[in-house]
Design a protein around this motif. Structure first.
Motif, mmCIF file in Angstrom:
data_model
loop_
_atom_site.group_PDB
_atom_site.id
_atom_site.type_symbol
_atom_site.label_atom_id
_atom_site.label_comp_id
_atom_site.label_asym_id
_atom_site.label_seq_id
_atom_site.Cartn_x
_atom_site.Cartn_y
_atom_site.Cartn_z
ATOM 1 N N ARG A 274 1.600 2.194 -3.423
ATOM 2 C CA ARG A 274 0.477 2.497 -4.021
ATOM 3 C C ARG A 274 0.291 4.144 -3.641
ATOM 4 O O ARG A 274 0.023 4.763 -4.485
ATOM 5 C CB ARG A 274 -0.860 1.598 -3.776
ATOM 6 C CG ARG A 274 -1.982 2.194 -4.227
ATOM 7 C CD ARG A 274 -2.178 2.049 -5.452
ATOM 8 N NE ARG A 274 -3.447 2.823 -6.086
ATOM 9 C CZ ARG A 274 -3.839 3.328 -7.037
ATOM 10 N NH1 ARG A 274 -2.678 3.807 -7.997
ATOM 11 N NH2 ARG A 274 -4.834 3.791 -7.409
ATOM 12 N N TYR B 30 -6.808 -0.488 -0.654
ATOM 13 C CA TYR B 30 -5.788 -1.353 -0.621
ATOM 14 C C TYR B 30 -6.064 -2.747 -0.476
ATOM 15 O O TYR B 30 -7.416 -3.331 -0.401
ATOM 16 C CB TYR B 30 -4.861 -0.958 0.714
ATOM 17 C CG TYR B 30 -5.029 -2.120 1.767
ATOM 18 C CD1 TYR B 30 -4.380 -3.166 2.067
ATOM 19 C CD2 TYR B 30 -6.193 -2.082 2.650
ATOM 20 C CE1 TYR B 30 -4.690 -4.274 3.085
ATOM 21 C CE2 TYR B 30 -6.483 -2.842 3.645
ATOM 22 C CZ TYR B 30 -5.762 -3.932 3.851
ATOM 23 O OH TYR B 30 -5.973 -4.921 4.896
ATOM 24 N N VAL C 96 0.730 -1.172 0.006
ATOM 25 C CA VAL C 96 -0.147 0.046 0.042
ATOM 26 C C VAL C 96 0.928 1.277 -0.081
ATOM 27 O O VAL C 96 0.524 2.102 -0.500
ATOM 28 C CB VAL C 96 -0.921 0.041 1.215
ATOM 29 C CG1 VAL C 96 -0.162 0.071 2.442
ATOM 30 C CG2 VAL C 96 -1.990 0.980 0.985
#
Length: 304
Positions: A146, A174, A143
């Motif tokens: 990301r 996520y 995550v």
């Protein structure tokens, strides 16, 4: 004898803040008797040649920009056998925060003129089929990477809001990652939100993700945040800013000198992104040869 400097400036760092930082700083150094050369570049490809020339001329290389700029410069300085100084002018500036670099102009001038070259560790990151890349602060997968992707697309937001907004958006969408993590030969498996392999305690613009990390102890701090509900992750986000998250049951802290990681999203789908100091570093291997991170103790001398 006064020092000589080559400033390597990323003009795009901090939304164009870097040139505004370097101009008055260079003027004050010259007034103090120092030699100052300034080069502007946003291309990592030209950095090694610029660094090599600076070191050959006996100059301290000064990275002016963010964490990504710093990592691209640091590896070149190591290869050239030179000395580095760090002036923060990016969005995160987490390694400069870790080094306690002054944020005021007078303090930065004093650091550059009077600071002591001090050995600092770096991370050597090797992806399957590629040569090692040197990184200053941390490597992360899941995550966190990301969120970094979202930050890169958030230039329309004020700088103060980019990381908080991206963090909430990344956590809200996520997916858990099935990870295999090996630290100094000891393997463990995790269903995790993310894993961070840290040299510096800070990332994500001041988050104390690895509160026990020290940049000159010859070790890596590995932080694995186990998968949890999205709401729970968002609610626990404030704890990361003071390091209190490491006391949660969902957080595993490991330490060592060599770390390997492989994994994929639970249920399959797209590859898990990997980032390092705010820059994309490809995808996490799902199987076969893993991503490898090793500490390089005292690899570089930085003015502190």
């Amino acid at each position: 004898m006064s020092r000589a400097f080559t400033f390597l400036v990323n003009p795009n760092s901090g939304g164009g803040a870097a040139p505004k930082v370097v101009v008055p700083l260079a003027r004050q150094l010259r007034e103090a008797g120092a030699e100052v050369e300034v080069s502007y570049t946003s291309s990592p490809a030209v950095v090694p040649d610029l660094v090599k020339a600076a070191v050959a001329a006996g100059r301290v290389v000064v990275s002016v920009g963010g964490d990504g700029m710093l990592s691209s410069v640091a590896g070149a300085v190591v290869d050239a056998g030179g000395e580095l100084a760090v002036i923060p002018a990016g969005r995160g500036n987490d390694f400069a925060r870790m080094l306690e670099v002054p944020t005021d102009e007078a303090g930065q001038v004093a650091l550059l003129l009077e600071g002591t070259p001090t050995p600092v560790d770096l991370l050597a990151v090797t992806s399957p089929g590629s040569a090692p890349t040197l990184v200053a602060g941390s490597v992360y997968a899941g995550v966190d990477a990301r969120i970094a992707q979202i930050v890169d697309r958030s230039h329309w937001l004020p700088k103060a809001l980019q990381y908080p907004v991206a963090s909430v958006r990344g956590l809200a969408t996520y997916r858990p990652v099935e990870l295999t993590v090996e630290v100094d030969g000891v393997s463990s498996t995790h269903r995790a939100a993310n894993v961070v392999i840290a040299n510096s305690k800070y990332y994500g613009k001041g988050m104390a993700i690895a509160p026990g990390a020290v940049v000159d102890d010859g070790e890596l701090d590995v932080i694995v945040i186990e998968a949890a509900g999205r709401v729970g992750l968002i609610r626990s986000l404030p704890k990361v800013y003071d390091g209190a998250h490491v006391g949660l049951d969902e957080v595993t802290v490991l330490r060592g000198t060599r770390v390997t990681v492989s994994g994929s999203y639970a249920g399959g789908g797209a590859a898990v992104p990997v980032g390092a100091d705010g820059e994309a570093l490809g995808d996490l291997p799902a199987s076969g040869e893993p991503l490898t991170v090793e500490v390089r103790p005292g690899a570089i001398k930085i003015l502190r």
